[in-house]
Design an enzyme around this catalytic site. Structure first.
Site, PDB file in Angstrom:
ATOM      1  N   HIS A 126      22.307  12.670 -27.754  1.00  0.00           N
ATOM      2  CA  HIS A 126      23.288  12.248 -28.691  1.00  0.00           C
ATOM      3  C   HIS A 126      23.962  13.471 -29.307  1.00  0.00           C
ATOM      4  O   HIS A 126      23.184  13.686 -30.357  1.00  0.00           O
ATOM      5  CB  HIS A 126      22.744  11.161 -29.662  1.00  0.00           C
ATOM      6  CG  HIS A 126      22.284   9.743 -28.659  1.00  0.00           C
ATOM      7  ND1 HIS A 126      23.291   8.974 -28.225  1.00  0.00           N
ATOM      8  CD2 HIS A 126      21.295   9.391 -28.565  1.00  0.00           C
ATOM      9  CE1 HIS A 126      22.682   7.992 -27.688  1.00  0.00           C
ATOM     10  NE2 HIS A 126      21.433   8.046 -27.981  1.00  0.00           N
TER      11      HIS A 126
ATOM     12  N   GLU B 226      11.318   7.052 -28.634  1.00  0.00           N
ATOM     13  CA  GLU B 226      11.133   7.379 -30.173  1.00  0.00           C
ATOM     14  C   GLU B 226       9.960   7.424 -31.027  1.00  0.00           C
ATOM     15  O   GLU B 226       9.939   6.932 -32.193  1.00  0.00           O
ATOM     16  CB  GLU B 226      12.356   6.889 -30.606  1.00  0.00           C
ATOM     17  CG  GLU B 226      13.697   7.011 -29.862  1.00  0.00           C
ATOM     18  CD  GLU B 226      14.985   6.141 -30.510  1.00  0.00           C
ATOM     19  OE1 GLU B 226      14.578   5.577 -31.651  1.00  0.00           O
ATOM     20  OE2 GLU B 226      15.846   6.324 -29.949  1.00  0.00           O
TER      21      GLU B 226
ATOM     22  N   GLU C 238      20.988   9.313 -22.545  1.00  0.00           N
ATOM     23  CA  GLU C 238      21.821   8.845 -23.406  1.00  0.00           C
ATOM     24  C   GLU C 238      22.906   9.392 -24.037  1.00  0.00           C
ATOM     25  O   GLU C 238      23.381   9.648 -25.016  1.00  0.00           O
ATOM     26  CB  GLU C 238      21.040   8.250 -24.621  1.00  0.00           C
ATOM     27  CG  GLU C 238      19.953   7.232 -24.373  1.00  0.00           C
ATOM     28  CD  GLU C 238      19.158   6.609 -25.384  1.00  0.00           C
ATOM     29  OE1 GLU C 238      19.721   6.696 -26.657  1.00  0.00           O
ATOM     30  OE2 GLU C 238      18.027   6.008 -25.050  1.00  0.00           O
TER      31      GLU C 238
ATOM     32  N   ASN D 208      10.841   8.939 -23.692  1.00  0.00           N
ATOM     33  CA  ASN D 208      12.309   9.139 -24.236  1.00  0.00           C
ATOM     34  C   ASN D 208      12.439   9.306 -25.851  1.00  0.00           C
ATOM     35  O   ASN D 208      11.842   8.629 -26.533  1.00  0.00           O
ATOM     36  CB  ASN D 208      13.107   7.797 -23.654  1.00  0.00           C
ATOM     37  CG  ASN D 208      14.477   8.038 -23.640  1.00  0.00           C
ATOM     38  OD1 ASN D 208      15.040   9.029 -23.087  1.00  0.00           O
ATOM     39  ND2 ASN D 208      14.885   7.136 -24.525  1.00  0.00           N
TER      40      ASN D 208
ATOM     41  N   ASP E 285      26.195  11.176 -25.467  1.00  0.00           N
ATOM     42  CA  ASP E 285      27.477  10.786 -25.923  1.00  0.00           C
ATOM     43  C   ASP E 285      27.792  12.206 -26.965  1.00  0.00           C
ATOM     44  O   ASP E 285      26.688  12.787 -27.479  1.00  0.00           O
ATOM     45  CB  ASP E 285      27.587   9.614 -26.552  1.00  0.00           C
ATOM     46  CG  ASP E 285      26.547   9.076 -27.362  1.00  0.00           C
ATOM     47  OD1 ASP E 285      25.852   9.992 -28.092  1.00  0.00           O
ATOM     48  OD2 ASP E 285      26.585   8.065 -27.669  1.00  0.00           O
TER      49      ASP E 285
HETATM   50  O1  9MR Z   1      23.422   1.377 -28.326  1.00  0.00           O
HETATM   51  C1  9MR Z   1      22.424   0.424 -28.850  1.00  0.00           C
HETATM   52  C2  9MR Z   1      23.154  -0.372 -30.164  1.00  0.00           C
HETATM   53  O2  9MR Z   1      23.992  -1.365 -29.424  1.00  0.00           O
HETATM   54  C3  9MR Z   1      22.048  -1.090 -31.008  1.00  0.00           C
HETATM   55  O3  9MR Z   1      22.672  -1.899 -31.919  1.00  0.00           O
HETATM   56  C4  9MR Z   1      21.001  -0.135 -31.297  1.00  0.00           C
HETATM   57  C5  9MR Z   1      19.984  -0.803 -32.097  1.00  0.00           C
HETATM   58  O4  9MR Z   1      19.075  -0.039 -32.366  1.00  0.00           O
HETATM   59  O5  9MR Z   1      20.499   0.639 -30.268  1.00  0.00           O
HETATM   60  C6  9MR Z   1      21.421   1.462 -29.606  1.00  0.00           C
HETATM   61  O6  9MR Z   1      20.847   1.979 -28.584  1.00  0.00           O
HETATM   62  C7  9MR Z   1      19.936   3.095 -29.008  1.00  0.00           C
HETATM   63  C8  9MR Z   1      18.782   3.375 -27.902  1.00  0.00           C
HETATM   64  O7  9MR Z   1      18.197   1.957 -27.506  1.00  0.00           O
HETATM   65  C9  9MR Z   1      17.842   4.216 -28.271  1.00  0.00           C
HETATM   66  N1  9MR Z   1      18.145   5.543 -28.411  1.00  0.00           N
HETATM   67  C10 9MR Z   1      19.393   5.477 -29.668  1.00  0.00           C
HETATM   68  C11 9MR Z   1      20.437   4.505 -29.210  1.00  0.00           C
HETATM   69  C12 9MR Z   1      21.677   4.478 -30.285  1.00  0.00           C
HETATM   70  O8  9MR Z   1      21.004   3.925 -31.437  1.00  0.00           O
END
Ligand code: 9MR
Length: 366
Positions: A250, A173, A278, A214, A280
């Site tokens: 997402h 990101e 990722e 990513n 969903d």
């Molecule tokens: O799913 C993850 C969640 O449990 C955490 O609280 C969050 C914190 O930023 O991160 C989520 O996973 C993220 C991933 O690491 C990177 N891309 C976006 C995902 C969803 O926010």
């Protein structure tokens, strides 16, 4: 965090409000009655995907692993790759400077080995989920100090997991929606070269791991995708060791489904692998039958795109159970984004993935 696609992608209202309301009223019963039958053995997602030479993965919530038998059973039987949802992030592995905690991640790796699964490492360089000690000292770091800390982190973590990670999300990101680099600690202290440096260090630390950039919303054409494309093209041209690009995917039923086939082909032409990392498909609750249909399409079209692009080596859902999804906490009023419901019963979205894989029938990809 904004995970909304560019505004111009916003779907025009597809239904009259009255129709939406009527569907919402009938939705609850209709959906639970149509719960999918989950495939096992040769019909499991992982067995079907294997026939097409594709790894099908999931993010793993390690709080559930080992404590929820049904969770373990699905994780083991349906997926051939796993990604730690949180436990390989910097705040988890180095909560205090120089004091490491790899226990939860090691447990996941043991699980993966036991079930013949590959591991996606997530993630080494990110602006988020940094340990408090680093956030505290961040503003006062010199370029030299920040560079040394980032390098040390990559070597510490990758050395610990060396040889056990298939794909690493090295940088996560790094872009804003307008295609400029995100203003994070690394950009401020090291400058844009932090990305190139991270890939070079990562390759030194574990030469066999596949190294990925990513991001989210790069599935859609526009400035953010173009920014990421220009970055990775430049890295490839300079001989920086980057192997692939991860498209987080997402999705939300209020936006279009991205044309991931075209997008992944664009990146594959640079000689890179691709992955959907990722996936969903969230929607407004309660789910109407129209939204369910859009969710099924979201899953099936994105999986088809991966199958249609030979460079696409894995398709990963960001968790499989609605009860554990990150969505409701970040998007109030939205959810139902996963392929199993709150009780870990397979949903129609599961069947959509199964149908796509079954239809592909293991025919060689091109
Ligand atoms: O799913 C993850 C969640 O449990 C955490 O609280 C969050 C914190 O930023 O991160 C989520 O996973 C993220 C991933 O690491 C990177 N891309 C976006 C995902 C969803 O926010």
């Amino acid at each position: 965090m904004s995970l909304h696609p560019p505004a111009r992608r916003r779907r025009a209202a597809t239904l009259a409000a009255s129709t939406t309301l009527a569907l919402a009223l009938i939705a609850g019963g209709a959906l639970s009655a149509s719960a999918a039958t989950e495939g096992t053995g040769g019909q499991s997602l992982r067995a079907l995907a294997q026939r097409s030479g594709l790894r099908i993965g999931t993010a793993i919530n390690t709080d559930q692993l080992g404590s929820n038998a049904r969770y373990d059973e699905i994780a083991a039987s349906q997926f051939s790759s796993v990604t730690p949802e949180n436990v390989m992030k910097w705040d988890a592995i180095e909560p205090q400077r120089g004091k490491f905690d790899y226990a939860a991640a090691d447990e996941l790796i043991r699980f993966a080995k036991q079930h013949h699964q590959l591991v996606r490492g997530h993630t080494l360089v990110w602006y988020n989920q940094l340990p408090q000690w680093l956030t505290d000292i961040g503003p006062s770091l010199t370029t030299k100090q920040a560079t040394a800390i980032l390098k040390q982190h990559i070597f510490d973590e990758m050395t610990h997991f060396k040889g056990r990670i298939w794909q690493w999300d090295v940088v996560n990101e790094a872009f804003n929606e307008d295609g400029t680099l995100r203003d994070n600690l690394w950009l401020q202290k090291i400058g844009p070269s932090y990305i190139e440096k991270a890939f070079r260090w990562a390759h030194q630390a574990d030469p066999k791991a596949l190294l990925f950039y990513n991001d989210y919303n790069i599935e859609y054409g526009g400035p953010k995708q173009d920014g990421a494309y220009a970055l990775v093209k430049g890295l490839v041209k300079k001989g920086v060791p980057i192997d692939g690009v991860g498209f987080q995917t997402h999705l939300d039923t209020q936006y279009d489904i991205p044309d991931l086939r075209t997008t992944m082909q664009r990146f594959a032409k640079l000689g890179l692998k691709t992955a959907e990392t990722e996936v969903d498909v969230r929607t407004t609750l309660p789910v109407t039958s129209v939204e369910l249909s859009a969710q099924k399409a979201g899953y099936s079209e994105t999986l088809q795109a991966c199958l249609l692009v030979k460079a696409c080596i894995s398709y990963t859902v960001w968790g499989f159970g609605d009860a554990f999804s990150w969505i409701p906490g970040v998007f109030p009023g939205e959810g139902a984004a996963d392929i199993y419901d709150e009780h870990l019963v397979a949903k129609p979205e599961y069947t959509s993935l199964q149908t796509v894989l079954r239809t592909a029938n293991g025919v060689p990809r091109r």
